[in-house]
Design a protein around this motif. Structure first.
Motif, PDB file in Angstrom:
ATOM      1  N   VAL A  36       0.833  -1.205   0.000  1.00 59.12           N
ATOM      2  CA  VAL A  36       0.000   0.000   0.000  1.00 59.12           C
ATOM      3  C   VAL A  36       0.863   1.248   0.000  1.00 59.12           C
ATOM      4  N   SER A  37       1.942   1.201   0.817  1.00 59.94           N
ATOM      5  CA  SER A  37       2.846   2.351   0.916  1.00 59.94           C
ATOM      6  C   SER A  37       3.513   2.632  -0.405  1.00 59.94           C
ATOM      7  N   GLU A  38       3.962   1.541  -1.111  1.00 61.18           N
ATOM      8  CA  GLU A  38       4.625   1.717  -2.397  1.00 61.18           C
ATOM      9  C   GLU A  38       3.662   2.288  -3.420  1.00 61.18           C
ATOM     10  N   THR A  39       2.400   1.782  -3.378  1.00 59.97           N
ATOM     11  CA  THR A  39       1.405   2.299  -4.309  1.00 59.97           C
ATOM     12  C   THR A  39       1.137   3.768  -4.037  1.00 59.97           C
ATOM     13  N   SER A  40       1.028   4.111  -2.728  1.00 56.16           N
ATOM     14  CA  SER A  40       0.790   5.494  -2.338  1.00 56.16           C
ATOM     15  C   SER A  40       1.941   6.375  -2.752  1.00 56.16           C
ATOM     16  N   THR A  41       3.194   5.868  -2.584  1.00 58.82           N
ATOM     17  CA  THR A  41       4.376   6.650  -2.928  1.00 58.82           C
ATOM     18  C   THR A  41       4.432   6.922  -4.419  1.00 58.82           C
ATOM     19  N   SER A  42       4.150   5.873  -5.220  1.00 61.86           N
ATOM     20  CA  SER A  42       4.215   6.055  -6.662  1.00 61.86           C
ATOM     21  C   SER A  42       3.147   7.022  -7.145  1.00 61.86           C
ATOM     22  N   THR A  43       2.023   7.088  -6.392  1.00 63.67           N
ATOM     23  CA  THR A  43       0.943   7.990  -6.766  1.00 63.67           C
ATOM     24  C   THR A  43       1.222   9.418  -6.320  1.00 63.67           C
ATOM     25  N   ASN A  44       1.705   9.570  -5.098  1.00 66.23           N
ATOM     26  CA  ASN A  44       1.890  10.898  -4.510  1.00 66.23           C
ATOM     27  C   ASN A  44       3.307  11.428  -4.641  1.00 66.23           C
ATOM     28  N   CYS A  45       4.172  10.666  -5.241  1.00 65.45           N
ATOM     29  CA  CYS A  45       5.590  11.033  -5.324  1.00 65.45           C
ATOM     30  C   CYS A  45       6.100  10.675  -6.713  1.00 65.45           C
ATOM     31  N   PRO A  46       5.804  11.493  -7.721  1.00 62.39           N
ATOM     32  CA  PRO A  46       6.180  11.167  -9.099  1.00 62.39           C
ATOM     33  C   PRO A  46       7.696  11.072  -9.279  1.00 62.39           C
ATOM     34  N   MET A  47       8.102  10.151 -10.143  1.00 61.51           N
ATOM     35  CA  MET A  47       9.523   9.965 -10.433  1.00 61.51           C
ATOM     36  C   MET A  47       9.966  10.977 -11.490  1.00 61.51           C
ATOM     37  N   VAL A  48      11.108  11.583 -11.268  1.00 58.78           N
ATOM     38  CA  VAL A  48      11.666  12.559 -12.205  1.00 58.78           C
ATOM     39  C   VAL A  48      13.057  12.100 -12.640  1.00 58.78           C
ATOM     40  N   ASP A  49      13.261  11.980 -13.940  1.00 60.89           N
ATOM     41  CA  ASP A  49      14.578  11.655 -14.478  1.00 60.89           C
ATOM     42  C   ASP A  49      15.438  12.908 -14.510  1.00 60.89           C
ATOM     43  N   HIS A  50      16.681  12.769 -14.112  1.00 62.82           N
ATOM     44  CA  HIS A  50      17.599  13.912 -14.144  1.00 62.82           C
ATOM     45  C   HIS A  50      19.010  13.398 -14.384  1.00 62.82           C
ATOM     46  N   VAL A  51      19.961  14.304 -14.460  1.00 60.12           N
ATOM     47  CA  VAL A  51      21.311  13.935 -14.862  1.00 60.12           C
ATOM     48  C   VAL A  51      21.984  12.970 -13.880  1.00 60.12           C
ATOM     49  N   ALA A  52      21.576  12.970 -12.614  1.00 61.65           N
ATOM     50  CA  ALA A  52      22.194  12.099 -11.611  1.00 61.65           C
ATOM     51  C   ALA A  52      21.410  10.810 -11.383  1.00 61.65           C
ATOM     52  N   GLY A  53      20.283  10.636 -12.088  1.00 58.67           N
ATOM     53  CA  GLY A  53      19.519   9.410 -11.915  1.00 58.67           C
ATOM     54  C   GLY A  53      18.026   9.651 -11.964  1.00 58.67           C
ATOM     55  N   GLU A  54      17.306   9.033 -11.039  1.00 58.88           N
ATOM     56  CA  GLU A  54      15.853   9.144 -10.977  1.00 58.88           C
ATOM     57  C   GLU A  54      15.457   9.366  -9.525  1.00 58.88           C
ATOM     58  N   THR A  55      14.601  10.340  -9.283  1.00 59.62           N
ATOM     59  CA  THR A  55      14.231  10.695  -7.908  1.00 59.62           C
ATOM     60  C   THR A  55      12.721  10.793  -7.775  1.00 59.62           C
ATOM     61  N   CYS A  56      12.225  10.274  -6.656  1.00 57.63           N
ATOM     62  CA  CYS A  56      10.814  10.395  -6.315  1.00 57.63           C
ATOM     63  C   CYS A  56      10.619  11.762  -5.650  1.00 57.63           C
ATOM     64  N   VAL A  57       9.965  12.678  -6.356  1.00 60.16           N
ATOM     65  CA  VAL A  57       9.829  14.059  -5.901  1.00 60.16           C
ATOM     66  C   VAL A  57       8.484  14.254  -5.209  1.00 60.16           C
ATOM     67  N   PRO A  58       8.469  14.808  -4.008  1.00 57.95           N
ATOM     68  CA  PRO A  58       7.200  15.004  -3.304  1.00 57.95           C
ATOM     69  C   PRO A  58       6.294  15.998  -4.020  1.00 57.95           C
ATOM     70  N   LEU A  59       5.002  15.719  -3.956  1.00 62.69           N
ATOM     71  CA  LEU A  59       4.035  16.668  -4.496  1.00 62.69           C
ATOM     72  C   LEU A  59       3.926  17.875  -3.570  1.00 62.69           C
TER      73      LEU A  59
END
Length: 327
Positions: A36-59
């Motif tokens: 549930v937490s992972e599902t919630s995180t993926s929904t409320n914390c979109p992943m952003v690709d950037h030069v250093a990798g990929e980060t889950c950015v808070p809404l």
């Protein structure tokens, strides 16, 4: 006695079984909660690709630290006020486009020297950095979710703004910012009309003991190009970073019908160098000098690399190319 021992053994086995069943139940619940937490995180914390990798950015981050003045101004243009930022200048000498906008923003370093401890004290929930910010991604990401953008000079200013808008979840607001920029450009084009159709605009930077020009793919160069103003042939080129250094022997490369000069106000050597340049015989042979069309403008504005600075550059172009002509 033997019978009592058997009963004791059975009781222990029952307790062991109950313990194992209980442990299994706990693990199942934990796994479900994790899912549930992972599902919630993926929904409320979109992943952003950037030069250093990929980060889950808070809404809707509330405590953003930015490590770059263009990033700072981009956030402000999008309606987000960071809690901390680095600056390339003293707060008291900040450019006019940032006047009154820095109140409440903590200084976490100058130039490309951010202070890790100061950032940590601010307890950010998001850090936005450039690839030349002076700290490693590992250092920053241990404090808060961190994204790093490629920055190879002010020729990247439009792409960097769009990146910051994506990270902050402000893509709709970014469309409004670009619409306002385009509106200002079209207003200036209309005010200029055909009057400057055959006019070449030169840009000269005096800083750090050297002369330079921001060429076609620089911040100011891109604005001049959007307005439709021509550049001298030596400046009408594209190079990595958008900056070309000039020598005093090639002063003619600075020539144009109009010259905008930026002198770093905090650099006494730059002021002295510009004064010496004005004493050169070749300088006084330039068309713009002879016609009294040399204008000194603010370095931090004309090399700002963000929409707020762009609006200020457009204001200067109105001031010197429209208002001056009407006097």
């Amino acid at each position: 006695m033997h019978r009592k021992s058997q009963i004791t053994i059975r009781i222990k086995r029952i307790y062991q079984q109950l313990f194992l069943f209980g442990l299994l139940a706990v693990l199942v619940v934990a796994c479900n909660q994790s899912s549930v937490s992972e599902t919630s995180t993926s929904t409320n914390c979109p992943m952003v690709d950037h030069v250093a990798g990929e980060t889950c950015v808070p809404l809707n981050p509330e405590r953003v630290v930015v490590l770059g003045v263009p990033t700072l101004a981009n956030a402000l243009a999008l309606g987000i006020k960071p809690v901390g930022s680095i600056l390339y200048f003293d707060k008291t000498s900040s450019p006019s486009y940032l006047e009154g906008k820095l109140d409440g923003i903590e200084l976490v370093g100058t130039g490309n020297q951010p202070n890790l401890e100061k950032i940590l004290i601010l307890e950010p929930d998001l850090i936005i950095a450039m690839n030349d910010s002076g700290l490693s991604y590992d250092q920053m990401s241990q404090i808060a979710p961190t994204v790093v953008d490629n920055w190879y000079g002010y020729s990247d200013w439009k792409e960097h703004f769009n990146f910051v808008a994506e990270v902050l979840g402000k893509t709709e607001e970014s469309k409004q910012v670009w619409a306002h920029y385009e509106q200002r450009i079209q207003e200036l084009r209309a005010a200029l009309g055909d009057h400057y159709q055959d006019t070449e605009v030169s840009f000269v930077r005096v800083c750090c003991g050297r002369l330079a020009t921001d060429v076609k793919n620089s911040f100011s160069g891109m604005i001049l190009d959007d307005v439709g103003l021509s550049r001298p042939s030596a400046q009408d080129v594209e190079v990595k970073g958008g900056l070309v250094f000039l020598s005093e022997e090639l002063i003619t490369d600075m020539d144009g019908d109009i010259i905008f000069v930026v002198v770093d106000e905090g650099d006494d050597d730059a002021q002295k160098m510009f004064e010496q340049l004005q004493q050169k015989p070749l300088w006084n042979k330039l068309k713009a000098v002879q016609q009294g069309r040399v204008y000194t403008v603010n370095l931090q504005t004309w090399r700002g690399g963000n929409p707020l600075a762009a609006y200020a550059v457009i204001d200067d172009l109105f001031k010197y190319l429209v208002d001056n002509e009407q006097k």
